[in-house]
Write an enzyme that holds these catalytic residues in place. Sequence first.
Site, short mmCIF file in Angstrom:
data_model
loop_
_atom_site.label_atom_id
_atom_site.label_comp_id
_atom_site.label_asym_id
_atom_site.label_seq_id
_atom_site.Cartn_x
_atom_site.Cartn_y
_atom_site.Cartn_z
N LYS A 116 -0.54 -15.12 -25.88
CA LYS A 116 0.85 -14.67 -25.98
C LYS A 116 1.80 -15.77 -26.46
CE LYS A 116 0.54 -10.94 -22.69
NZ LYS A 116 1.20 -10.33 -21.55
N GLY A 165 -0.51 -6.74 -16.59
CA GLY A 165 0.48 -7.20 -15.62
C GLY A 165 -0.06 -8.28 -14.69
N GLU A 200 9.46 -16.87 -19.11
CA GLU A 200 10.42 -16.07 -19.86
C GLU A 200 11.61 -15.76 -18.96
OE1 GLU A 200 8.58 -12.45 -21.23
OE2 GLU A 200 7.83 -13.40 -23.03
N GLU A 287 4.88 -8.89 -26.63
CA GLU A 287 3.49 -9.14 -27.05
C GLU A 287 3.08 -8.15 -28.14
OE1 GLU A 287 0.15 -8.33 -24.57
OE2 GLU A 287 0.98 -6.50 -23.73
N ARG A 291 -4.84 -3.25 -31.31
CA ARG A 291 -5.78 -2.14 -31.14
C ARG A 291 -4.99 -0.85 -31.07
NH1 ARG A 291 -4.03 -1.05 -26.02
NH2 ARG A 291 -3.57 -2.91 -24.80
N VAL A 294 -3.41 3.42 -25.59
CA VAL A 294 -3.65 4.65 -24.82
C VAL A 294 -2.67 5.75 -25.26
CG1 VAL A 294 -3.61 5.65 -22.49
CG2 VAL A 294 -4.44 3.31 -22.83
N ARG A 337 -0.14 10.09 -18.20
CA ARG A 337 -1.48 9.53 -17.92
C ARG A 337 -1.92 10.05 -16.56
NH1 ARG A 337 -1.85 3.26 -19.78
NH2 ARG A 337 -0.48 3.38 -21.59
P1 ADP Z 1 0.68 -7.26 -19.99
O1 ADP Z 1 0.01 -7.73 -21.25
O2 ADP Z 1 0.15 -7.94 -18.75
O3 ADP Z 1 0.76 -5.77 -19.87
P2 ADP Z 1 3.39 -7.51 -21.09
O4 ADP Z 1 3.93 -8.79 -21.61
O5 ADP Z 1 3.00 -6.47 -22.07
O6 ADP Z 1 2.18 -7.82 -20.07
O7 ADP Z 1 4.44 -6.85 -20.09
C1 ADP Z 1 4.13 -5.70 -19.33
C2 ADP Z 1 5.37 -5.23 -18.61
O8 ADP Z 1 5.88 -6.27 -17.76
C3 ADP Z 1 6.54 -4.85 -19.50
O9 ADP Z 1 6.47 -3.54 -19.99
C4 ADP Z 1 7.68 -5.02 -18.51
O10 ADP Z 1 7.73 -3.96 -17.61
C5 ADP Z 1 7.29 -6.26 -17.75
N1 ADP Z 1 7.82 -7.50 -18.37
C6 ADP Z 1 7.20 -8.30 -19.25
N2 ADP Z 1 8.00 -9.33 -19.63
C7 ADP Z 1 9.16 -9.17 -18.98
C8 ADP Z 1 10.42 -9.89 -18.94
N3 ADP Z 1 10.60 -11.01 -19.65
N4 ADP Z 1 11.42 -9.39 -18.15
C9 ADP Z 1 11.24 -8.27 -17.41
N5 ADP Z 1 10.09 -7.56 -17.40
C10 ADP Z 1 9.07 -7.98 -18.17
#
Ligand code: ADP
Length: 448
Positions: A116, A165, A200, A287, A291, A294, A337
């Site tokens: 990431k 997450g 972040e 991110e 791919r 879902v 889902r």
């Molecule tokens: P993963 O790859 O583990 O799913 P992501 O970076 O895609 O992680 O983030 C998944 C979720 O986590 C997001 O949809 C959001 O709900 C929360 N999230 C991620 N980054 C932040 C952020 N900087 N502030 C608030 N929530 C966040």
Amino acid sequence: MFKKILIANRGEIALRVIRTCKEMGIKTVAVYSQADVNAMHVRMADESVCIGPAESTKSYLSIPSIISACEITGSEAVHPGYGFLSENAKFAEILGDHEIKFIGPSVSHINTMGDKINAKNKMVEFGVPCVPGSNGAVNNIEDARITAREIGFPVLLKAAAGGGGIGMKIVFDDPQLETLFFQAKSEAKKSFNDDTIYIEKYLEKPRHIEIQVFGDGKGGGVYLGERDCSIQRRHQKVLEETPSPGVSAEEIKEIGEISANAISKMKYEGAGTIEFLYEDKNFFFIEMNTRLQVEHPITEAVFGIDLVKEQICVASGEGMSFSQESLEPKGHAIECRINAERLPTFSPSPGNIKEFHSPGGIGIRMDSAIYNGFTVPPHYDSLIGKLIVHADDRQMAVRRLARALDELIIDGVYTTLDLFKEILNEEQFKSGEYNIHWLENWLTDQAQ
Ligand code: ADP
């Protein structure tokens, strides 16, 4: 065009890929673990190969077993679905070494986006707006403290190799930082064998808006609108819809063009998703997934495009069948889902399906691999079906979804079906004024 494709996955996504292959006249090979002998994807494929015991590390994640299955069956290409090996650069590389086409982007794109921190750097290069945060990895607690103070609390600690997450920690103030920093590191090490952490700004009321992108691998890139995935529990998507009720078409056009431009510049091949958080009219990249997602069926519904077919066409060298100009979204689509989980704890509920009735009628799509008598194994994730509705507008889509949920019968295992019925009745869902925390807060209120 390929004559035979092996699907390195199981459940609804394996079946979904098989459906498209059949329509394209391509022979299919299913792989399965010993726990999936009676699975629908095995029944529906032209050929099938058992690749190991139930444990996914010894079957669906076993690269040697899958390569052997390709060799035995003479498969020319592999569709990885989502999850399992779909974002594993090593797998794509080894397939390449065996002259088997990986249906997805290049090894280097999977590698870049799989980290990431690298992904963010790449996106900055292409002018994509990102969440404010550390400049790369944060290696020690002193740096973490300096960075967190600079960004301002609350901050989010994230794993560079993260997914699902895992390893994410919200830090509200200085005293919490040290404990959570080491917790995040050890969780990341355990889950991803990589304890690289970055920081972040924690956004307090964003929506999760993602852009579906598609590239021809030669510098052509398009975007296919957005998906609003803000209805989440524990950072995992529960319900998705498109278009988003909280973002204007003009804003989507702007971020969509920025995303498509990044895809073109990268010479990205196939389907991808660029994920953003959206707050106070600003988009922040979090991110990119290299791919099929879902939730891809809601995009297929509004654009009338089979994304798997396009993936296969691009991988085979035939190219995409659409251009940005030819794309015109129609109506509104929502996906639920449905998990085999017991409410209110969401604990997994594997077991025998005693009764299954799938809803039907105009605008309904049920992507599922369960059937009467099928036993949901305890070894894999609990998603057992996706109910997708499409209608002229959001109000009609919500009504259609309510109607379809009433018609859907799954007996024998507990499911999350009732949760959706309740969500649809909530004012905040009806008005579309929800953010990524809404469901979690609502569930907490219900529990009290
Ligand atoms: P993963 O790859 O583990 O799913 P992501 O970076 O895609 O992680 O983030 C998944 C979720 O986590 C997001 O949809 C959001 O709900 C929360 N999230 C991620 N980054 C932040 C952020 N900087 N502030 C608030 N929530 C966040």
